[in-house]
Enzyme design. Structure first.
Site, short mmCIF file in Angstrom:
data_model
loop_
_atom_site.label_atom_id
_atom_site.label_comp_id
_atom_site.label_asym_id
_atom_site.label_seq_id
_atom_site.Cartn_x
_atom_site.Cartn_y
_atom_site.Cartn_z
CD GLU A 99 -3.03 0.80 2.32
OE1 GLU A 99 -3.62 -0.31 2.33
OE2 GLU A 99 -3.24 1.68 3.15
CG ASP A 101 -1.67 4.48 2.98
OD1 ASP A 101 -2.19 3.90 2.03
OD2 ASP A 101 -1.64 4.02 4.14
CD GLU A 103 -4.56 7.26 6.11
OE1 GLU A 103 -5.37 6.33 6.04
OE2 GLU A 103 -3.87 7.50 7.12
CD1 TRP A 194 -7.66 6.89 14.35
CD2 TRP A 194 -6.05 8.13 13.41
NE1 TRP A 194 -7.72 6.71 12.99
CE2 TRP A 194 -6.74 7.44 12.39
CE3 TRP A 194 -5.00 8.97 13.07
CZ2 TRP A 194 -6.41 7.58 11.04
CZ3 TRP A 194 -4.66 9.11 11.72
CH2 TRP A 194 -5.36 8.42 10.73
#
Length: 284
Positions: A99, A101, A103, A194
Site C-alpha cells: 500500500e 498512502d 491521508e 485518533w
C-alpha cells in the site's frame, strides 16, 4: 487530405484525453449508499461523510507500476475528526498486502490539515511521514501524485516531490512493493479517535455532511495489470522517471519547512534501532 488527417488525429487526442479523465470510465463507487456521486458528465466526483456513513471508490483497473495523479479539494471549515484517504493498495487484507498512502487529517477551522504518508510492504507499515501543506487545500483543487516504479516511490504535491521511498531490497533487504498489482482507492471517513490532535478533538456532526471533491484522475502513464496473463502493459515510459537535482532540492525545501513528523527521527518509537531504510532515506 493532410489537413483532414491532422484534425482527425487532433480529435482523437482530445477524445482519449477526455476519456482518460472521466470518472464514469475509470472508477467504481464501492460504498456509502449514495454518498459518493459522479457529476458534470463524469468530470467531478464527490465523497460525503455524515454520522451514519462515509463513502469511497476504487479504480476499475489494477496497476503494476505507474504514475498516478488526482486533483483533490478537501473538506472545508471544521473538518476535525475526518480523514480523506487517497492511496494505492493490493487490497489483500489482512495478508501481506502492499500500500502507498496519502491521508489528509482534518482539523478545526483555522488550523492546518496534516498530510500523512505511509508505505506498506508485505503487510508492514510504520513508515509515516507527515507534512503541513503550503497552501489552503480546501480553497481549490490541487494535484497529488504517486510515481511508483521498480526503483522508487515518489509522493508529489502540485508536481513538487515531498517524499521518496527507494528500492533497497537488494542492498539492505528492505521489502519493496514490486510484485503485487494495486488499485487506486479513495475514501472519506470518520477517525476522530485518533485523526485530530491525537483524538482530543472530535467530529462536530452539526457541520455534516462533510464533502471532498475530485477531478482529473490520470493514470495514462501507468502500467495496467492484465490478470489473465499475469503481466502489465505500459502506454508510455514516463512511469520509469527518476528524480533530478531540481526535484531533490524541492523535496529538501518541503522537508525543512513543512515536515512535522518523520519515523526515521523517532528513536523513542524504535528503541532497538531505527528501520534499516532510515540510514538512506533520512540523509536525502
Amino acid at each position: 487530405m493532410a489537413a483532414a488527417s491532422f484534425f482527425f488525429l487532433s480529435f482523437l487526442i482530445v477524445f482519449f484525453a477526455t476519456a482518460a479523465a472521466n470518472f464514469y470510465n475509470d472508477v467504481m463507487i464501492t460504498w456509502g449508499d449514495g454518498r459518493g456521486k459522479i457529476l458534470d458528465n463524469g468530470e467531478l466526483l464527490t465523497l460525503s461523510l455524515d454520522r451514519d456513513s462515509g463513502s469511497g471508490f476504487q479504480s476499475l483497473d489494477q496497476y503494476l507500476f505507474g504514475n498516478v495523479h488526482m486533483r483533490l479539494k478537501l473538506v472545508p471549515g471544521n473538518s476535525a475528526g475526518t480523514v480523506t484517504a487517497y492511496y494505492l493498495s493490493s487490497g489483500n487484507y489482512p495478508n501481506n498486502w502492499d500500500e502507498i498512502d496519502f491521508e489528509f487529517l482534518g482539523n478545526v477551522t483555522g488550523e492546518p490539515y496534516i498530510l500523512h504518508t505511509n508505505v506498506f510492504t508485505q503487510g508492514k507499515g510504520n513508515r509515516e511521514q507527515q507534512f503541513y501543506l503550503w497552501f489552503d487545500p480546501t480553497a481549490d483543487f490541487h494535484l497529488y501524485s504517486v510515481l511508483w516504479n521498480p526503483n522508487r516511490i515518489v509522493f508529489s504535491v502540485d508536481n513538487i516531490p515531498i517524499r521518496e521511498f527507494p528500492n533497497l531490497e537488494n542492498s539492505l533487504g528492505v521489502p519493496f512493493p514490486r510484485t503485487q498489482p494495486m488499485r487506486v482507492y479513495s475514501s472519506l471517513w470518520n477517525a476522530d479517535q485518533w485523526a485530530t490532535q491525537g483524538g482530543r478533538v472530535k467530529t462536530d456532526w452539526s457541520k455534516a455532511p462533510f464533502t471532498a471533491q475530485y477531478r482529473g484522475f490520470d493514470t495514462k502513464d501507468s502500467c495496467v495489470w492484465e490478470s489473465w496473463r499475469k503481466s502489465s502493459w505500459c502506454s508510455s515510459g514516463r512511469w520509469s522517471e527518476t528524480m533530478d537535482d531540481e526535484g531533490r532540492e524541492k523535496m529538501r525545501w518541503v522537508k525543512e519547512k513543512f515536515m512535522v513528523y518523520n519515523y526515521c527521527d523517532d528513536h523513542n518509537r524504535f528503541p532497538q534501532g531505527l528501520p534499516k531504510e532510515c540510514t538512506v532515506t533520512s540523509s536525502k
